[in-house]
Design an enzyme around this catalytic site. Sequence first.
Site, mmCIF file in Angstrom:
data_model
loop_
_atom_site.group_PDB
_atom_site.id
_atom_site.type_symbol
_atom_site.label_atom_id
_atom_site.label_comp_id
_atom_site.label_asym_id
_atom_site.label_seq_id
_atom_site.Cartn_x
_atom_site.Cartn_y
_atom_site.Cartn_z
ATOM 1 C CG HIS A 191 -1.939 -1.044 1.241
ATOM 2 N ND1 HIS A 191 -1.675 -2.306 1.728
ATOM 3 C CD2 HIS A 191 -3.222 -1.073 0.805
ATOM 4 C CE1 HIS A 191 -2.770 -3.051 1.601
ATOM 5 N NE2 HIS A 191 -3.717 -2.326 1.046
ATOM 6 C CG ASP A 264 -4.264 -5.700 -3.751
ATOM 7 O OD1 ASP A 264 -5.321 -5.123 -3.423
ATOM 8 O OD2 ASP A 264 -3.445 -6.138 -2.920
#
Length: 539
Positions: A191, A264
């Site tokens: 992230h 993702d």
Amino acid sequence: MRKVEQMTLEQKIGQLVMCGFEGTEPSEEVLRLIREKAIGGVIYFARNVRNVEQVVSLSAALQEAAAASGQEPLFIGIDQEGGMVARITDGVALMPGAMAIAAAGSLEEAYQAALICGQELKALGINLNYAPVLDVNNNAANPVIGVRSFGEDPAKVAEYGVKTLQGLQSAGVIATAKHFPGHGDTNVDSHLDLPTVPHARERIEQVELRPFREAIAAGVDSIMSSHVVFPAFESQKLPVTLSKAVLTGLLREELGYEGVIMTDCMEMNAIAEHFGTVEAAVMAVEAGADLVLISHSHDRQQGAINALLQAVRSGRLSEERINRSVNRLLALKEKRGLYEPAAAVEVKAVVGTAEHKAVARRISESSITLVKDEAGLLPFRTEDSLFLISIEGAVLTQVDEAVDAQLTLGSALRELGAQVTELVVPLTKVEELKKELLSAVRYERQVIIATYNAYLDPAQAELIRELLALGKEITVVAQRSPYDLLAFPAVSTYVVAYENRPLALRSTAKVLMGDSKARGKLPITLSEGETVLAGGGSR
């Protein structure tokens, strides 16, 4: 079900994109994407959830918008892994997370947990779950997987992962194995940046790939790519999501996977900061992805759709390549009943029932792990005066959601009749309050510290080491990571809860007070110099 030949190029491109949106009702932006761009699906986060009834209405409204505009039914997805990663927590039977389930030690219970989760999601109009996590967490410094993994043993991760995907799919919900080919041995959160797994192919075959191979053999509906670089398979510094060598060469051709490949979120920094979300959407489809996830920004969602259209019109992507993905996506929608009329469901008869919650409680109570109790401090007695320092958990990564702090370990202990003085300390205030905390416990005999990822937080670790230096016999309860013990191995009594959800804290309190036996076994190994602690039990 419409055939690909009957769809316009714009409709086909739309099917390749899955979008998030703000609000607990359909936003104008997401409605336009559904009606005008024919997007393949939407993803829910906690920001989209108010209560169970509202989620049912939201799901119905989104599907009605697709049907009314003549578009394909939507994938409606969510990260409902259980434990620390769950977007819907109130009104449902929230199951423990992966590592807690593995610690509890029952494959049948793992299946039941996933089956119940799937049944409840389906009743809420959610047809896709981004679970199970098949990452093998063999790196203690991993900041983003940890207790989301079933553990460090590839064989056990595979066993529990297969049972979980089978449970979800038996309920008619799409299971998604993630994060291919493995995010467990990283010390960087994708992230935030771009991680690398540097190991040789032989080692990756033995460890990272084993759970995914077994998931493919078990017929998993979809696989999510990781934003991680694997030099063993990809010569350029490209994350798996953008690597044709991995998605097409390894996953499709070598492993023979014929299901849907999902990315993702393309707004994670590993992608957005290094490649740009819009350009990366095209690169991902070139690499072999079927469905591109863009969770937040409407501009990026719109930009990715436009970029994919332009890539086909310019010849960069062939329409035949797009057709292959659309065929897989439509086939999965048909397989999981998205084209069938929604069955009338009495939500309260399915979601959050006493029977479902009893399963969650049974697994949770079986998961609590007593790693060691060298000083024989447990169980506590109701007449004991206990002093508890609870470190309040924080949102550590973008996959976490804040946990309601109304129930703490102290309040769970009080429910059982314990006499507890509790200080709740925010994670960010430990260093600032350390002197005050040391002073507060100076004359206390029974001291409990409820830690929260202390192995990643020097302030928590130092607090406990200084308490030990005062000669205190401390009971440490790890409210999240079992690896906390590595930061203060001299602690004599150590209990692992794996999560600080209310259910886990109540299960832990029962163990501390002797109302329940600690039956959990560590799914990871804790090494303290020459001493190795594995499997639970005092050494």
